[in-house]
Every structure is written in structure tokens, then in C-alpha cells.
Design a protein around this motif. Structure first.
Motif, short mmCIF file in Angstrom:
data_model
loop_
_atom_site.label_atom_id
_atom_site.label_comp_id
_atom_site.label_asym_id
_atom_site.label_seq_id
_atom_site.Cartn_x
_atom_site.Cartn_y
_atom_site.Cartn_z
N ARG A 472 0.85 -1.19 0.00
CA ARG A 472 0.00 0.00 0.00
C ARG A 472 0.89 1.24 0.00
O ARG A 472 1.79 1.38 0.84
CB ARG A 472 -0.88 -0.01 1.24
CG ARG A 472 -1.63 1.30 1.44
CD ARG A 472 -2.53 1.25 2.65
NE ARG A 472 -3.22 2.51 2.83
CZ ARG A 472 -4.03 2.77 3.85
NH1 ARG A 472 -4.23 1.85 4.77
NH2 ARG A 472 -4.63 3.93 3.95
N ARG A 475 1.94 8.21 1.59
CA ARG A 475 2.37 9.55 1.18
C ARG A 475 3.37 10.14 2.15
O ARG A 475 3.44 9.70 3.30
CB ARG A 475 1.17 10.48 1.11
CG ARG A 475 0.31 10.25 -0.07
CD ARG A 475 -0.74 11.34 -0.07
NE ARG A 475 -1.87 10.96 -0.87
CZ ARG A 475 -3.09 11.44 -0.67
NH1 ARG A 475 -3.30 12.30 0.31
NH2 ARG A 475 -4.07 11.07 -1.45
N SER A 479 0.52 11.11 5.30
CA SER A 479 -0.74 11.84 5.29
C SER A 479 -1.90 11.00 4.77
O SER A 479 -3.04 11.41 4.87
CB SER A 479 -0.61 13.13 4.48
OG SER A 479 -0.40 12.83 3.12
N SER A 482 -4.26 7.22 9.12
CA SER A 482 -4.80 7.90 10.30
C SER A 482 -3.67 8.09 11.30
O SER A 482 -2.63 7.44 11.22
CB SER A 482 -5.93 7.07 10.90
OG SER A 482 -5.43 6.13 11.82
N GLN B 121 -6.17 17.06 0.51
CA GLN B 121 -5.94 15.74 -0.07
C GLN B 121 -5.21 15.84 -1.41
O GLN B 121 -4.26 15.14 -1.67
CB GLN B 121 -7.28 15.02 -0.30
CG GLN B 121 -7.97 14.61 0.97
CD GLN B 121 -7.12 13.65 1.79
OE1 GLN B 121 -6.41 12.83 1.27
NE2 GLN B 121 -7.17 13.81 3.10
N TYR B 356 -11.49 7.61 0.25
CA TYR B 356 -10.31 8.31 -0.26
C TYR B 356 -9.89 7.71 -1.60
O TYR B 356 -9.48 8.40 -2.51
CB TYR B 356 -9.13 8.19 0.72
CG TYR B 356 -9.33 8.94 2.00
CD1 TYR B 356 -9.09 10.32 2.05
CD2 TYR B 356 -9.75 8.31 3.16
CE1 TYR B 356 -9.26 11.02 3.22
CE2 TYR B 356 -9.90 8.99 4.34
CZ TYR B 356 -9.67 10.36 4.37
OH TYR B 356 -9.83 11.05 5.53
N ALA B 381 -11.68 2.91 17.79
CA ALA B 381 -10.33 2.42 17.55
C ALA B 381 -9.62 3.28 16.51
O ALA B 381 -10.27 4.03 15.77
CB ALA B 381 -10.40 0.98 17.05
N THR B 382 -8.30 3.19 16.48
CA THR B 382 -7.59 3.99 15.48
C THR B 382 -7.92 3.45 14.11
O THR B 382 -8.05 2.24 13.92
CB THR B 382 -6.07 3.96 15.68
OG1 THR B 382 -5.55 2.84 14.96
CG2 THR B 382 -5.70 3.85 17.13
N GLY B 385 -12.14 6.01 11.36
CA GLY B 385 -12.72 7.04 10.51
C GLY B 385 -13.10 8.30 11.26
O GLY B 385 -13.81 9.16 10.73
N SER B 387 -11.17 10.93 12.30
CA SER B 387 -10.61 12.15 11.72
C SER B 387 -11.29 12.49 10.40
O SER B 387 -11.50 13.65 10.08
CB SER B 387 -9.11 12.00 11.49
OG SER B 387 -8.46 11.79 12.72
N THR B 388 -11.63 11.45 9.67
CA THR B 388 -12.33 11.67 8.40
C THR B 388 -13.66 12.37 8.66
O THR B 388 -13.99 13.36 8.00
CB THR B 388 -12.56 10.32 7.69
OG1 THR B 388 -11.32 9.63 7.60
CG2 THR B 388 -13.15 10.51 6.32
N1 LIG Z 1 -5.63 10.46 2.44
C1 LIG Z 1 -5.97 9.18 2.61
N2 LIG Z 1 -5.91 8.30 1.61
C2 LIG Z 1 -6.27 7.01 1.78
N3 LIG Z 1 -6.70 6.50 2.92
C3 LIG Z 1 -6.79 7.32 3.97
C4 LIG Z 1 -6.42 8.69 3.87
N4 LIG Z 1 -6.60 9.27 5.08
C5 LIG Z 1 -7.05 8.29 5.89
N5 LIG Z 1 -7.17 7.12 5.23
C6 LIG Z 1 -7.67 5.84 5.77
O1 LIG Z 1 -8.98 6.04 6.22
C7 LIG Z 1 -9.22 5.32 7.40
C8 LIG Z 1 -9.78 6.25 8.46
O2 LIG Z 1 -8.80 7.19 8.85
P1 LIG Z 1 -9.03 8.25 9.99
O3 LIG Z 1 -10.34 8.91 9.75
O4 LIG Z 1 -7.85 9.13 10.01
O5 LIG Z 1 -9.07 7.33 11.28
P2 LIG Z 1 -9.11 7.72 12.81
O6 LIG Z 1 -10.37 7.17 13.32
O7 LIG Z 1 -7.94 7.03 13.42
O8 LIG Z 1 -9.01 9.18 12.94
C9 LIG Z 1 -7.90 4.68 7.77
O9 LIG Z 1 -7.92 3.32 7.42
C10 LIG Z 1 -6.87 5.41 6.95
O10 LIG Z 1 -5.83 4.56 6.59
#
Ligand SMILES: Nc1ncnc2c1ncn2[C@@H]1O[C@H](COP(=O)(O)OP(=O)(O)O)[C@@H](O)[C@H]1O
Ligand SMILES: [Mg+2]
Lengths: 577, 593
Positions: A472, A475, A479, A482, B121, B356, B381-382, B385, B387-388
Motif C-alpha cells: 500500500r 504519502r 498523510s 490515520s 488531499q 479516499y 479504535a484507530t 474514521g 478524523s475523516t
Molecule cells: N488520504 C488518505 N488516503 C487514503 N486513505 C486514507 C487517507 N486518510 C485516511 N485514510 C484511511 O482512512 C481510514 C480512516 O482514517 P481516519 O479517519 O484518520 O481514522 P481515525 O479514526 O484514526 O481518525 C484509515 O484506514 C486510513 O488509513
């Protein structure tokens, strides 16, 4: 002081570096190390310039021998000479310019790699510059330095052209010849007055260009926090100030070039007028023929070109020097790690700090025995940062001792450090690549060998989550992951090195509590038989440790197992959530 | 492994027409200094011809056996021309720079403006180096080319015009003979131009890639060193730089081949002129002097014609660079008629989902409503999603589907500045911006006075340490100045939100990076900042969830539990499990739990 053996395998990273000490030395080295290219390019270019100079002379030959009453045969051979001259001229430029260009580009490339190599040296460098500024030095300055090689080539060629012209004129007329021989140097000397101005302004322009680049890079790096508060426009206003300053400085440089070129134009015009006046007079007096008059003024007029080139040379050189000086300054910034040459003699050395003072550390002692998992609970993040900096060689001891096995940290060789010790700060960055290169940057393990480290750091599910698995893409800065995924991968990367001593700072701060417990157990399991120091306040990790050191105000104030320490109200208060 | 982004992820490059449009817009705004530049260069070109004409006069005087005083006039004119040329050279060089440098500065500012306003992004996919290469190397390339090419073009064109004119006034047949060189020139250019364009484009891209590896290498240096792989990054720099050099040398080789073709044309032209002169002289229809002068005139054309060809080359090189700048500058800003969310707006997410990468959803359909003043915590859990979801709620991330509204405002389409008046996000990523403490704060509100700054710092309990800084608000903080701990960095981020004073705040694990004991203080800072506002708090520290009006538990992109802390605990589900792990102080040794 240590008794560890001398390390012979790491002569290079620990040896002092030999970057040129002055801008002049850097330029001389540029000349020296491109000797092959320049040694071919300069003569060929000179040949070209010489041939260019001779074109009017050969035109004169054709007129004399053929046009002015000669036969067709005369026309044929004189034109043959002209064509031959063009063949020489054309090839002289074609190959001469290529060799010189090659030398220039190679030198710029070498400087660029040297600048990057200074930062990416095994012992690191404390450059005190933003990444964007370094970028500017590695591109803009690195390109400007070898322009001196270009200038020198054209200067030599121009000089030869001037000398040939003067020789030709001397043969025709001594007075005119002397006028050129003395006039040209006089013009050149006069122009020198302006070279320092160009150099000064160029240096300032390079500086402000680098500053703008540094600012842009910094803003882009902080893009997410910036966007979160809508700071783009304020940030942009700031960049606009830097960019405008760079642009103003660019105009100032151009203005100084304008003075210089204007001055050169005036003086060479003056010289031409003087030659025309004198030659006209001598022709009127019958001392020289009409043909000679035409040739003389024609040549002098041609001189304007090399003269202008020669006038620019010193200023161009000065500008290159200014950039050379910036590169020299950059390369002279100190290394982070001391040039130690020792490596611990044991395979599994102990990590010992005795009464260490440095920054906020005030008499800190710790003794990390073999095979121990020790946690340090620190009240102040600054102390934690200082401890990490000290162990990574980024902070010098003020007093006390710090050693790894039988070697003082300050005397540790790079190879010795890499074999035995890994210090991971909590912002250990994720680099661009794939999951595989993230956890195994050195490409040393196969997938099977990575599995335990991934499992121990609970990063295996990150791999499982994506169809590409370990391939996989990741970046820059991680980035596309998560925050918790980044942190777990960074931990997996550390664990995968399997170094005898590993120091981890807050390895689970972005991970949820359930995962955190799994990680604590995983780390404990994987590091059995190894030495591990964890700076943390996470109960899960504290519990997993054999021993917990409680650090307050830069010193260890208590120690014991987590369970024992919990009886102490202060400790309970410190780790309670 | 892919050390640089895919070509299709790079930021756009403009086509020829759009590039020209951008260039023209920038120049039109500087019509005055552009006109001065052109005029001054034409004067310079003319002043350069005057000596040639005057030398002709001197020759005439000598041939006509004139007196010495007759020579003085042309020499005097030469002197005057020298002075004029000197002044016009000085003026033109400065005027050119005053036209070009600010135009390019404006362009690079536009580029950075668009880049900063891009979806993060998109920018992260392209790589920071792509932008830095454009505002750095590309601008430099255009500056260098134009600084050389424009003077050459203008002086050469006037020189060529005057010289060709001179050639024809000597004798039209000699003039025609000179034109024999023209086909060679034209063919040469037609050979060269199409061949060099791809090289120049490739060169620009290669230098962009070079900037990327340089800047990431420098930035990642500490990590790379710790793992003993700094040499890999250095090798990458070496390779990228080598790639760029190879292209530069290739295109230069091509250019010198063009030079050879031009020399051949010059040679043909000169031979034809001389042969014609021979023929005309031998038939008595021209004088030897005319034939000589014609050859010398023609010879004088070499440099200016060479210069014009160089200009074509420079135009290609700078065109390639300009197209990259224009490509970003022409990205349209997000722009919909601004709407105000109104007072006390409600934040609603309706059927929001996100992927994404196409086909890999990370957020399933989510519905969420946050009323004014309501505090909602998100745990899980980490990688679940969180942060998304936070990014989407705050409008920094555009969801693949669903609607996000804040009162009257459509968050997904509204211009960012409008959204930002209402919603602020403290991202999980932290950054101390290069500059002073004040610089760092003012990013949130440029017009804040010191009193407001201190108030913001007090809100987050940062005023204490801020007051101990050597130069107070003017202390340079960060890596190049006074280092800040992660906790202080987060306090700074929270202070910015306090300054901004939005109606809605999204805090993404705002306490996580503090690691140890700082976390509890940060928690207080966070609650001070969220007081009186609607808040979506992505909480790693579950104490923040306990005090929230509502808790969302996320797993694999979906909300699996929702409710108040106590209710969720009683339910004994995922949240209860998280809470147990969280509040476990670890009195039981490992393995005996
Ligand atoms: N820019 C990105 N491109 C591809 N996958 C992403 C990107 N940002 C986050 N992800 C994936 O999206 C999922 C959710 O991420 P995130 O929302 O950051 O999780 P968390 O709950 O830990 O905050 C993770 O599996 C992460 O790998
Ligand atoms: Mg997150």
C-alpha cells in the motif's frame, strides 16, 4: 574514556568532513574537479571565438584576392578558406559549449548532492534552516556557483580574441595597436568598480529567495492545522511580503547589472570612437590604406562583444562567489553527533546515565540493565524531550556521564550506535513509500520477519485493511494514514530493527485504550531478552514494565513496579487519568 | 516503491493558450513599464547601429580625400550614440526587471494561493515539492530566460531591421543574395522547435521531482538517520538530480546542433553575397567598396540572428515553466455566492459517506446533528474514521457523498473563508509555524491586538509559559527558535481557535500528542475553548467523552453506538470495553488480568 574497541568499519561517517573552507576554495575546487570537461571545452571555445574574429579578416581576403579583379579560381579558393573557417568555427562552438555545459551541470549536480548529503550525513547536521531554505540552496545557489565556470570559459575566449585583434592592429599600426592594448584593460579596470555592488545585491537576492522558499515550504507543511483555522489568507499575506521582498531584490540586482552594462557600453563606445578618429586621421594622412581602415574599425567594433563579456565576468564571478559563500556556510554548520569512533564491546550493552545535567535534566540517573523493560514516567514533557535528545546525541552533557556499555555516548561511533541503540521520539516521521518501506526502511527483512513487529505494535490490521497489503502506498509524512496508524507503523518500524537497546517516547499517545493494551503486551513480548526504555504515562505501558522510574524536576524521585508505585498517592495522581 | 507521486496526481499544467492568457494578463497590468522597456531597448538597438553608419561616413571622408574636421562630425555622433546607448542600456535593464520580476512574484503568489486553498488531499497527493518546484525553480527559470531573451530580442530585432535595410540600400541584388541564408534559418528552426519542446517539459517535471525528494529528504533526515537509511534518501536525490541534468544536457546538445545548422546558413549566405559581389564587380555594376560593405553588413547580422534563435529557445524553456505556474494559478477558486449560517446554526450531516480511494469506503452513511452549544464526543479504535468524520464536519474534507449543512450554509460547497467564520478544526497533525509566537497566533485572526492574544493564551493556560519567553510574543518559536513541547504546541493551536471564536469547533484528538502529564492540562484547555460553542470532540482521552452531551462510538467507518456516557456504560458494549481499558490503572500485573 571507554574501553570499547575502535571501530574501523565506520571511518567515513566519523571522519571529519573536508568541505572547502572559503567561497574561493569552493570555486577553485569546481574548476579542478571539472578539469576534464573544461580542459576540452575552453580550448574549443577559444578556437571558436578566434575563428569568429577571423571572419572579417577572411572577408577582406576574398575581397582583396577575388572580388577586386581576381579570377574565378581566386574566388573558389578564397571562398574555400571561408568555408573551412566556418567548419572550424561551428564545430568549435558545438563541442566546446557542450563540454562546458557538461562541466557546469555536473558541478551543480555535485553541489546539490553535497548540500543534501550534509543534511543526510550519518551524523546529521544542525543547519538551523527551514527545509525550503535548504531546497533553495541546493537548487538556486548550486546552479549559480558553476556559472563562474561558464564565465571563465567565455572570458578566456574573449581575451584571446582581444589579443588577436590587438596583434593584427599592431601589425598595421603601432599607435592604434597600443590604444587597444591599453584601452581594453583600462575599460575593464574601470568596470571593476561596480562588481561588488552586483555581488552584494545578488547575495541579498539569494537570501530573500531562500527565505520565501522556506516560508512557502513551512506553510505547506502545516497545511492541515492552517486550513483548520482558515489561516490561508493570513499565511498568504505573509508569503506575499517575502515574495515581494525577493522580487524587489531581483530588481535591485538587475539595476546593478544595468549600471554595469551601461558603463561598459559607454566605455567601449568611447574606445571605438577613439579608434575611428585616430584611424581616420592616419588614413587621411596616407599612413594606412582604405582597406586597412575598414578592417581596423571593423575589428574594433567587433571588440565591443568580447569587451562586454569581459566586463560582466568579474560581476558574474562575484555573484557566483556569493552563492558559493552561502553553500560554504551551509556546509560548515556543525554535525549533530560527535565524531566518536568507539563501539561497545558487549553484544548487549547496558544503558547508564549517572547524575546527568543537561537542559532541564538535573542530576538524572538511570541504569538500564540487560533484558529490562523500563518505563519512565515524566511530569514535564520538556524533560522527556531533553532525555530523548540526550540519548539521540542531539543534546550535550553539562555534567555527569552517559554511556552505552563501556562507551561514553559522546564517543560512540555511528555504526556502534546503529548496531546497539535506537531512540525514537514521539514525532518520528513517516516517510514516503509503501507500508513495507515504512516499517522496513532498510529493506532488510522479508515479510515473515516483519510479521512479529507488526503484530506487537498492532499494526498488522493496517496491512490487512488494504488490498495492496504491505505494498500500500504511503504519502510523505504518512498523510494517507490515520494518526494512530502512523504511530503504530512507527512503532513497528522501531521494533523491526531488533536493536539491543530501544528508547521509545510516548509510543501510544494516538492509539485508543484497547489497542494500547495490546501494544503494551506486544512490546513486552517482543522485547523479551532485549533492553527497552519507554517514556510514557500510559498505565498499560507502565504496567508492562519491569520497573518504573518516576522523574520529577529532572531527577528520578521514585522507582518500583507500577503496582507498588500505585500505593504512592503522588504517583497515582500523576498517572491517573 | 514509488518515491514520487504518480504523474496523474501532480498539479495541473496549463496549455499554450491559457499560459499565454496568464502571461498577457500579468504584462497588461504593467503596461507602463513594459512600454518603457520596449522603447529603451529599441533605442539601445538603434544606438548600436549608429557607429556602423558613422564608420561608413568616415570611410567616405577618407575615400573622398576630405579634411580631418570632416571626420570629427561622425566621431562626435559616435560619442553621442555611446552615451545614449549607455543610458538606454541602464534604463532598459532596470525597466525590464521592474516589469518581469513583480509579474512573476504575483504569479508565484497566485500559485501558492491556489495551492493553499486546494483540498489538502489533492495537495498531499501531488506532494509539497510539486508546489515548491513551481514557485522556486520554475519562477527562476522564467526570470533567467526573460532577463536574457527580452534584451536580446529587442536589440536584435532593431539591429536586424537596420542592417537589412542597409544591405538593400547598398544594392538590391546584394540584399537578395543575403536572403539566400533565410531558408536555412527557417528550416533549422522547424527542425529544432518541435524536437525541443518535449525536452523542456520533461526537464521541468524532472526538476519538480527533484524538489520533492530534496525537501522530503531534508525534512525526514532525523528519522532516516535513526534507522540508518539516510543514504537511500541521498541516493534518491542523486538520481533525481541526475535525471534532470541528463535532460538538460540532452536539450543543450540539440541546441548546439541547431547552432551548427545556423552556422551553415550563415556560411551559405556569406558565400552567396561574396560571389554576387564578385559577379557584380566583374560586370562593373557594383563597386568593390559596396561588395565589401555588403559582406560586412551581412556578417553583422550573425549575432542578432543567433540571438533571435536563442530567444525562440528561451521562449520554449520559459514557456514550459510558465505553463506549470499558470496551471496552478488557473485552478478556479471554490466560489459560490457566500451565505451566512445565521446565528445559532445547527450542524447536520446527512447520509455522509467517504472513500479516499474509489471502491474503498472508510465512512459509511452517517447522520449526525449537533445543536448550538452541544458537545458531541467521538471515540473508537484507530483507523475507524474519526478524523475523516471530523474533517468532513469542519468542511476541510469534501465527502464523496452526503450533505453537510450548518444553518443556512452548505458546508461542502461554500467557499472556505465563509465556512471558517463558523467552524474551526484543530487537526490531529500539529505544526509550529516558523516565526514568532505572535505570528503563530495571528494566523487565526490577523487584526487581533496584543490584549486579545494574551486573552486567548490565558483561555488555554498558555499565558504562564508564554510570559516566561525571552521576548514575549515576539519570541521565535519552533525548531529554529525556542522549542515548544507537544503540549505547548497544542495549547497554541487551541489558542488560535479561541482567537477565531467560531460557533462550532472540531477538536481532533487535541490532547493526544501531549503524551504524558500535559494531557490533563490540555483537556482543561480544550474544555475552555469549547465552552459555549457546539463541539465535535474526537477524544482519545475518554474523560472527555464522559463530560460530553453525547458520545458516538465508531468502528470501521460506522457509528456503532450512540448515547450518553452512563447509558453506554450500562449497555456494556464497545464503549464499555473501551472505558474499562481506559480507566484500568493497571493494578493487576500483565498476564494476571
Ligand atoms: N488520504 C488518505 N488516503 C487514503 N486513505 C486514507 C487517507 N486518510 C485516511 N485514510 C484511511 O482512512 C481510514 C480512516 O482514517 P481516519 O479517519 O484518520 O481514522 P481515525 O479514526 O484514526 O481518525 C484509515 O484506514 C486510513 O488509513
Ligand atoms: Mg485520527
Amino acid at each position: 574514556m571507554g574501553r570499547g574497541g575502535r571501530d574501523t568499519s565506520t571511518e567515513s561517517p566519523d571522519a571529519p568532513t573536508s568541505a572547502p573552507a572559503t567561497a574561493g576554495a569552493l570555486l577553485r575546487r569546481a574548476l579542478r574537479r571539472n578539469g576534464r570537461d573544461l580542459g576540452r571545452g575552453y580550448p574549443l571555445l577559444t578556437l571558436w571565438q578566434l575563428s569568429e574574429t577571423l571572419v572579417p579578416v577572411v572577408i577582406g581576403l576574398v575581397v582583396d584576392q577575388a572580388v577586386d579583379g581576381g579570377g574565378l579560381g581566386d574566388l573558389a579558393w578564397t571562398l574555400g578558406v571561408l568555408v573551412a573557417l566556418f567548419v572550424v568555427l561551428s564545430n568549435g562552438y558545438r563541442y566546446g559549449a557542450r563540454f562546458i555545459k557538461q562541466g557546469i551541470e555536473r558541478e551543480a549536480h555535485a553541489l546539490r548532492v553535497e548540500v543534501a548529503g550534509h543534511v543526510l550525513h550519518p551524523r546529521g547536521a544542525r543547519t538551523d534552516r527551514l527545509a525550503g531554505e535548504t531546497l533553495s540552496i541546493a537548487t538556486s545557489d548550486a546552479d549559480l556557483v558553476p556559472m563562474a565556470l561558464h564565465q571563465l570559459g567565455y572570458a578566456i575566449a574573449s581575451l584571446v580574441a582581444v589579443l588577436v585583434t590587438a596583434a593584427y592592429v599592431l601589425r598595421v599600426d603601432v599607435v592604434l595597436g597600443l590604444l587597444i592594448l591599453l584601452g581594453v584593460p583600462a575599460v575593464l579596470v574601470a568596470i571593476q568598480a561596480l562588481a561588488p555592488l552586483v555581488a552584494r545585491r545578488t547575495a541579498r537576492q539569494q537570501e530573500s529567495t531562500a527565505a520565501a522558499s522556506g516560508l512557502a515550504a513551512d506553510l505547506l507543511e502545516g497545511l492541515r492545522p492552517l486550513k483548520g483555522i482558515g489561516g490561508e489568507d493570513v499565511a498568504l499575506r505573509r508569503y506575499r511580503v517575502a515574495s515581494t521582498r525577493a522580487s524587489d531584490d531581483t530588481v535591485a540586482v538587475a539595476r546593478s547589472w544595468g549600471y554595469l552594462d551601461g558603463f561598459t557600453t559607454a566605455l567601449s563606445g568611447l574606445l571605438l570612437a577613439a579608434v575611428a578618429l585616430l584611424a581616420g586621421r592616419r588614413a587621411l594622412d596616407g599612413d594606412i590604406s582604405l582597406g586597412e581602415l575598414i578592417a581596423l574599425v571593423g575589428l574594433t567594433q567587433f571588440l565591443a562583444e568580447p569587451l562586454r563579456g569581459l566586463g560582466d565576468v568579474s560581476a558574474q564571478f562575484a555573484a557566483s562567489r556569493a552563492s558559493a559563500a552561502r553553500i560554504v556556510d551551509f556546509l560548515a554548520t556543525p554535525r549533530i553527533l560527535a565524531p566518536g569512533g568507539r563501539t561497545p564491546s558487549e553484544d548487549r550493552p547496558e544503558l547508564v546515565l549517572e547524575d546527568v545535567t543537561a537542559g532541564p535534566l538535573a542530576g538524572l540517573s538511570l541504569h538500564l540493565r540487560n533484558d529490562e523493560l523500563v518505563a519512565v514516567a515524566v511530569d514535564d514533557p520538556a524533560v522527556s524531550d531533553a532525555l530523548v535528545a540526550l540519548l539521540s546525541g542531539d543534546l550535550d552533557l553539562v555534567s555527569g556521564r552517559a554511556r552505552l556499555g563501556d562507551v561514553e555516548l559522546a564517543e560512540l561511533s555511528v555504526a556502534g550506535r546503529r548496531r546497539h541503540l535506537l531512540v525514537v521520539s514521539h514525532h518520528g516521521g513517516i516517510t514516503e513509500g509503501t507500508l513495507r518501506t515504512t516499517v522496513d526502511p532498510g529493506g532488510q527483512h522479508d515479510d515473515g520477519a516483519l510479521a512479529p513487529a507488526l503484530a506487537a505494535s498492532a499494526a498488522d490490521d493496517v496491512v490487512r485493511l488494504h488490498p495492496d497489503g504491505l505494498d500500500r502506498p504511503v504519502r510523505a509524512g504518512g498523510s494517507s494514514l490515520s494518526g494512530g496508524q502512523r504511530q503504530r507503523l512507527a512503532l513497528a518500524r522501531a521494533l523491526a530493527t531488533d536493536r539491543p537497546v530501544i528508547v521509545l517516547q510516548d509510543p501510544t499517545s494516538a492509539v485508543d485504550a484497547v489497542t494500547e493494551q495490546a501494544v503494551a503486551e506486544g512490546v513486552r513480548r517482543l522485547r523479551t531478552g532485549r533492553t527497552t526504555l519507554v517514556l510514557t504515562s500510559s498505565p498499560a505501558l507502565l504496567r508492562a514494565a519491569d520497573r518504573v522510574l518516576v522523574v520529577r524536576e529532572g531527577r528520578v524521585v521514585a522507582q518500583g513496579t507500577h503496582a507498588d508505585l500505585l500505593r504512592d498517592a503522588d504517583y497515582r495522581e500523576a498517572v491517573d487519568r | 516503491m514509488s518515491p514520487t507521486p504518480q504523474a496523474d496526481q501532480l498539479l495541473p499544467v496549463a496549455d499554450g493558450r491559457s499560459t499565454t492568457r496568464v502571461a498577457w494578463r500579468l504584462l497588461r497590468a504593467r503596461r507602463g513599464s513594459l512600454a518603457l522597456t520596449v522603447t529603451a531597448f529599441l533605442v539601445t538597438g538603434f544606438a548600436g547601429i549608429v557607429p556602423v553608419l558613422m564608420i561608413g561616413r568616415v570611410v567616405d571622408v577618407v575615400r573622398d580625400d576630405g579634411s580631418f574636421t570632416d571626420v570629427l562630425v561622425p566621431v562626435g555622433v559616435m560619442l553621442a550614440a555611446a552615451v545614449v546607448a549607455a543610458v538606454s542600456t541602464t534604463v532598459s535593464t532596470a525597466a525590464l526587471a521592474r516589469t518581469v520580476a513583480p509579474a512573476l512574484a504575483e504569479l508565484r503568489e497566485e500559485v501558492l494561493d491556489r495551492a493553499l486553498h486546494l483540498d489538502s488531499q489533492q495537495l498531499e497527493a501531488a506532494g509539497v515539492g510539486d508546489v515548491l518546484g513551481r514557485v522556486g525553480d520554475d519562477v527562476r527559470r522564467v526570470t533567467e530566460s526573460l532577463d536574457e531573451a527580452i534584451p536580446m530580442l529587442l536589440t536584435s530585432v532593431s539591429a536586424i531591421a537596420f542592417t537589412v535595410g542597409g544591405l538593400f540600400t547598398l544594392d538590391w541584388r546584394l540584399g537578395l543574395a543575403g536572403l539566400a541564408a533565410a531558408p536555412g534559418y527557417v528550416l533549422g528552426m522547424r527542425w529544432y522547435l518541435p524536437r525541443s519542446i518535449p525536452f523542456y517539459r520533461a526537464e521541468r517535471t524532472a526538476e519538480g521531482a527533484r524538489a520533492e525528494v530534496l525537501v522530503t529528504g531534508v525534512r525526514d533526515a532525523p528519522t532516516l538517520r535513526a534507522f540508518g537509511v539516510e543514504d537511500v534518501a541521498l541516493e534518491r536525490v542523486e538520481r533525481r538530480s541526475g535525471d534532470a541534468v541528463a535532460i538538460t544536457l540532452d536539450v543543450f546538445r540539440l541546441y548546439t546542433r541547431l547552432g551548427a545548422r545556423m552556422n551553415a546558413s550563415e556560411c551559405v549566405g556569406l558565400v552567396v553575397v561574396l560571389a554576387t559581389g564578385y559577379a557584380l564587380v566583374s560586370t562593373g555594376s557594383a563597386s568593390v567598396g559596396d561588395a565589401t560593405a555588403a559582406a560586412l553588413f551581412f556578417h553583422r547580422l550573425f549575432n542578432p540572428i543567433g540571438a533571435v534563435l536563442y530567444v525562440f529557445d528561451a521562449a520554449q524553456a520559459s514557456g514550459a515553466a510558465l505553463a506549470r505556474l499558470a496551471g496552478v494559478a488557473l485552478i478556479p477558486p471554490r466560489d459560490v455566492a457566500p451565505v451566512d449560517a445565521g446565528p445559532e446554526p445547527v450542524l447536520t450531516l446527512q447520509g455522509v459517506h467517504h472513500a479516499y480511494e474509489t471502491g474503498r469506503p472508510v465512512l459509511a452513511r452517517i447522520d449526525l446533528t449537533i445543536r448550538p452549544g452541544e458537545h458531541v464526543a467521538v471515540v473508537g479504535a484507530t483507523g475507524a474514521g474519526k478524523s475523516t468524520l471530523g474533517g468532513i464536519a469542519a468542511g476541510t474534507l469534501r465527502p464523496t457523498g452526503g450533505r453537510v449543512r450548518l444553518g443556512a450554509l452548505d458546508v461542502t460547497t461554500a467557499p472556505e473563508p465563509v465556512v471558517r467564520r463558523h467552524v474551526a478544526l484543530v487537526s490531529q497533525e500539529v505544526h509550529v509555524f516558523a516565526g514568532s509566537l505572535r505570528d503563530n497566533l495571528l494566523l487565526a485572526r490577523a487584526d487581533a491586538d496584543d490584549e486579545a492574544l494574551w486573552r486567548a493564551l490565558e483561555t488555554t493556560d498558555a499565558a504562564g509559559w508564554a510570559r516566561t519567553l525571552p521576548q514575549g510574543l515576539d519570541t521565535v518559536v519552533g525548531d529554529l527558535g525556542h522549542p515548544l513541547t507537544p503540549a505547548q504546541t497544542q495549547q497554541l493551536a487551541l489558542s488560535r481557535v479561541a482567537l477565531l471564536d467560531p460557533q462550532v469547533v472540531v477538536l481532533d484528538e487535541a490532547t493526544a500528542e501531549a503524551g504524558s502529564s500535559g494531557a490533563r492540562e490540555l483537556e482543561q484547555a480544550a474544555s475552555a475553548v469549547t465552552r459555549g460553542r457546539a463541539a465535535l470532540v474526537i477524544a482519545h482521552r475518554l474523560t472527555q467523552a464522559r463530560t460530553a452531551d453525547r458520545v458516538l462510538v465508531m468502528e470501521d467507518g460506522a457509528v456503532v453506538e450512540e448515547g450518553r456516557h452512563e447509558a453506554l456504560l450500562r449497555a456494556g458494549g464497545r464503549y464499555a470495553q473501551l472505558w474499562a481499558a481506559w480507566s484500568d490503572t493497571g493494578e493487576q500485573p500483565v498476564g494476571q488480568a
